[in-house]
Design a protein around this motif. Structure first.
Motif, PDB file in Angstrom:
ATOM      1  N   CYS A 102       9.271   6.601  -5.884  1.00  0.00           N
ATOM      2  CA  CYS A 102       9.004   5.223  -5.725  1.00  0.00           C
ATOM      3  C   CYS A 102       9.654   4.045  -6.757  1.00  0.00           C
ATOM      4  N   TRP A 103      11.121   4.502  -6.636  1.00  0.00           N
ATOM      5  CA  TRP A 103      11.196   2.944  -6.846  1.00  0.00           C
ATOM      6  C   TRP A 103      11.210   2.427  -5.326  1.00  0.00           C
ATOM      7  N   LYS A 104      11.736   2.480  -3.881  1.00  0.00           N
ATOM      8  CA  LYS A 104      11.833   1.751  -3.317  1.00  0.00           C
ATOM      9  C   LYS A 104      10.598   0.847  -2.775  1.00  0.00           C
ATOM     10  N   GLU A 105       9.465   1.729  -2.815  1.00  0.00           N
ATOM     11  CA  GLU A 105       7.896   1.127  -3.058  1.00  0.00           C
ATOM     12  C   GLU A 105       8.202  -0.229  -3.644  1.00  0.00           C
ATOM     13  N   ASN A 106       8.372   0.615  -5.118  1.00  0.00           N
ATOM     14  CA  ASN A 106       8.184  -0.537  -6.477  1.00  0.00           C
ATOM     15  C   ASN A 106       8.727  -1.930  -5.674  1.00  0.00           C
ATOM     16  N   SER A 107       9.917  -1.568  -5.261  1.00  0.00           N
ATOM     17  CA  SER A 107      10.731  -2.899  -4.921  1.00  0.00           C
ATOM     18  C   SER A 107      10.390  -3.255  -4.070  1.00  0.00           C
ATOM     19  N   ALA A 108       9.959  -2.849  -3.219  1.00  0.00           N
ATOM     20  CA  ALA A 108       9.230  -3.595  -2.000  1.00  0.00           C
ATOM     21  C   ALA A 108       7.404  -4.224  -2.537  1.00  0.00           C
ATOM     22  N   LEU A 109       7.600  -3.717  -3.463  1.00  0.00           N
ATOM     23  CA  LEU A 109       5.967  -4.012  -4.105  1.00  0.00           C
ATOM     24  C   LEU A 109       6.095  -5.896  -4.766  1.00  0.00           C
ATOM     25  N   LYS A 110       7.780  -5.468  -5.863  1.00  0.00           N
ATOM     26  CA  LYS A 110       8.249  -6.314  -6.701  1.00  0.00           C
ATOM     27  C   LYS A 110       8.992  -8.058  -5.693  1.00  0.00           C
ATOM     28  N   GLU A 111       8.924  -6.940  -4.735  1.00  0.00           N
ATOM     29  CA  GLU A 111       9.802  -9.049  -3.939  1.00  0.00           C
ATOM     30  C   GLU A 111       7.941  -8.970  -3.296  1.00  0.00           C
ATOM     31  N   CYS A 112       7.615  -8.074  -2.286  1.00  0.00           N
ATOM     32  CA  CYS A 112       6.663  -9.354  -2.005  1.00  0.00           C
ATOM     33  C   CYS A 112       5.393 -10.010  -2.834  1.00  0.00           C
ATOM     34  N   LEU A 113       5.456  -9.661  -4.463  1.00  0.00           N
ATOM     35  CA  LEU A 113       4.748 -10.261  -5.255  1.00  0.00           C
ATOM     36  C   LEU A 113       5.296 -11.116  -5.978  1.00  0.00           C
ATOM     37  N   SER A 127       0.666  -1.514  -0.190  1.00  0.00           N
ATOM     38  CA  SER A 127      -0.881   0.304  -0.306  1.00  0.00           C
ATOM     39  C   SER A 127       0.521   1.258  -0.591  1.00  0.00           C
ATOM     40  N   ASP A 128       2.318   0.669   0.277  1.00  0.00           N
ATOM     41  CA  ASP A 128       3.222   2.467   0.461  1.00  0.00           C
ATOM     42  C   ASP A 128       3.740   2.426  -1.232  1.00  0.00           C
ATOM     43  N   PHE A 129       3.145   2.094  -1.543  1.00  0.00           N
ATOM     44  CA  PHE A 129       3.825   2.042  -3.287  1.00  0.00           C
ATOM     45  C   PHE A 129       2.254   2.611  -3.680  1.00  0.00           C
ATOM     46  N   THR A 130       1.409   2.485  -2.929  1.00  0.00           N
ATOM     47  CA  THR A 130      -0.148   2.890  -4.122  1.00  0.00           C
ATOM     48  C   THR A 130      -0.098   4.269  -3.092  1.00  0.00           C
ATOM     49  N   LYS A 131      -0.044   4.472  -1.987  1.00  0.00           N
ATOM     50  CA  LYS A 131       0.107   5.846  -1.838  1.00  0.00           C
ATOM     51  C   LYS A 131       1.426   7.229  -2.254  1.00  0.00           C
ATOM     52  N   CYS A 132       2.736   6.728  -2.472  1.00  0.00           N
ATOM     53  CA  CYS A 132       3.896   7.053  -2.849  1.00  0.00           C
ATOM     54  C   CYS A 132       3.113   8.077  -4.589  1.00  0.00           C
ATOM     55  N   CYS A 133       2.622   6.115  -5.284  1.00  0.00           N
ATOM     56  CA  CYS A 133       2.004   7.077  -6.474  1.00  0.00           C
ATOM     57  C   CYS A 133       1.105   7.712  -6.649  1.00  0.00           C
ATOM     58  N   LYS A 134       0.271   7.825  -5.797  1.00  0.00           N
ATOM     59  CA  LYS A 134      -1.183   9.435  -5.882  1.00  0.00           C
ATOM     60  C   LYS A 134      -0.155  10.165  -5.631  1.00  0.00           C
ATOM     61  N   ASN A 135       0.533  10.304  -4.300  1.00  0.00           N
ATOM     62  CA  ASN A 135       1.148  11.285  -4.096  1.00  0.00           C
ATOM     63  C   ASN A 135       1.790  12.672  -5.360  1.00  0.00           C
ATOM     64  N   SER A 136       2.839  11.368  -6.032  1.00  0.00           N
ATOM     65  CA  SER A 136       3.194  12.025  -6.790  1.00  0.00           C
ATOM     66  C   SER A 136       3.836  12.238  -8.273  1.00  0.00           C
ATOM     67  N   ALA A 137       2.465  12.070  -8.593  1.00  0.00           N
ATOM     68  CA  ALA A 137       2.063  12.006  -9.841  1.00  0.00           C
ATOM     69  C   ALA A 137       2.763  11.020 -11.514  1.00  0.00           C
ATOM     70  N   ILE A 138       3.626  12.136 -12.016  1.00  0.00           N
ATOM     71  CA  ILE A 138       3.725  11.771 -12.725  1.00  0.00           C
ATOM     72  C   ILE A 138       5.323  11.498 -12.593  1.00  0.00           C
ATOM     73  N   LEU A 139       6.086  12.047 -11.727  1.00  0.00           N
ATOM     74  CA  LEU A 139       7.345  11.505 -10.989  1.00  0.00           C
ATOM     75  C   LEU A 139       7.259  10.440  -9.934  1.00  0.00           C
ATOM     76  N   MET A 140       6.911   9.759 -10.529  1.00  0.00           N
ATOM     77  CA  MET A 140       6.629   8.220  -9.212  1.00  0.00           C
ATOM     78  C   MET A 140       7.685   7.265  -9.696  1.00  0.00           C
ATOM     79  N   VAL A 141       7.928   7.570 -10.843  1.00  0.00           N
ATOM     80  CA  VAL A 141       9.013   6.292 -11.884  1.00  0.00           C
ATOM     81  C   VAL A 141      10.165   6.935 -10.702  1.00  0.00           C
ATOM     82  N   VAL A 142      10.849   8.052 -10.676  1.00  0.00           N
ATOM     83  CA  VAL A 142      11.892   8.187 -10.205  1.00  0.00           C
ATOM     84  C   VAL A 142      11.663   8.273  -8.317  1.00  0.00           C
TER      85      VAL A 142
END
Length: 76
Positions: A23-34, A6-21
């Motif tokens: 939210c990389w930590k949150e994205n990595s955590a999501l990938k590990e979980c999946l 859920s941290d990835f979702t929150k980060c993306c919502k708060n970062s808009a177009i800059l989410m790629v840059v």
């Protein structure tokens, strides 16, 4: 700090177009979980059995699970 999916979702919502840059930590955590879930043999068997049960039910009735659940009354 352990991050949750859920941290990835929150980060993306708060970062808009800059989410790629941003939210990389949150994205990595999501990938590990999946990946952990995808590689869990017990979870795989559970989902496989659910799928086979739904497939068998569809063959018997011709109604998909989604449509069957939509037709159920919400109150008794």
């Amino acid at each position: 700090i352990a991050l949750s999916p859920s941290d990835f979702t929150k980060c993306c919502k708060n970062s808009a177009i800059l989410m790629v840059v941003k939210c990389w930590k949150e994205n990595s955590a999501l990938k590990e979980c999946l990946t952990a879930h995808y590689n869990d043999p017990a979870l795989y068997e559970q989902y496989k059995m659910e799928y086979l049960k739904e497939k068998e039910e569809f063959r018997k009735t011709g109604i998909s699970t989604k449509k069957r659940l939509q037709k159920l009354p919400t109150s008794v």
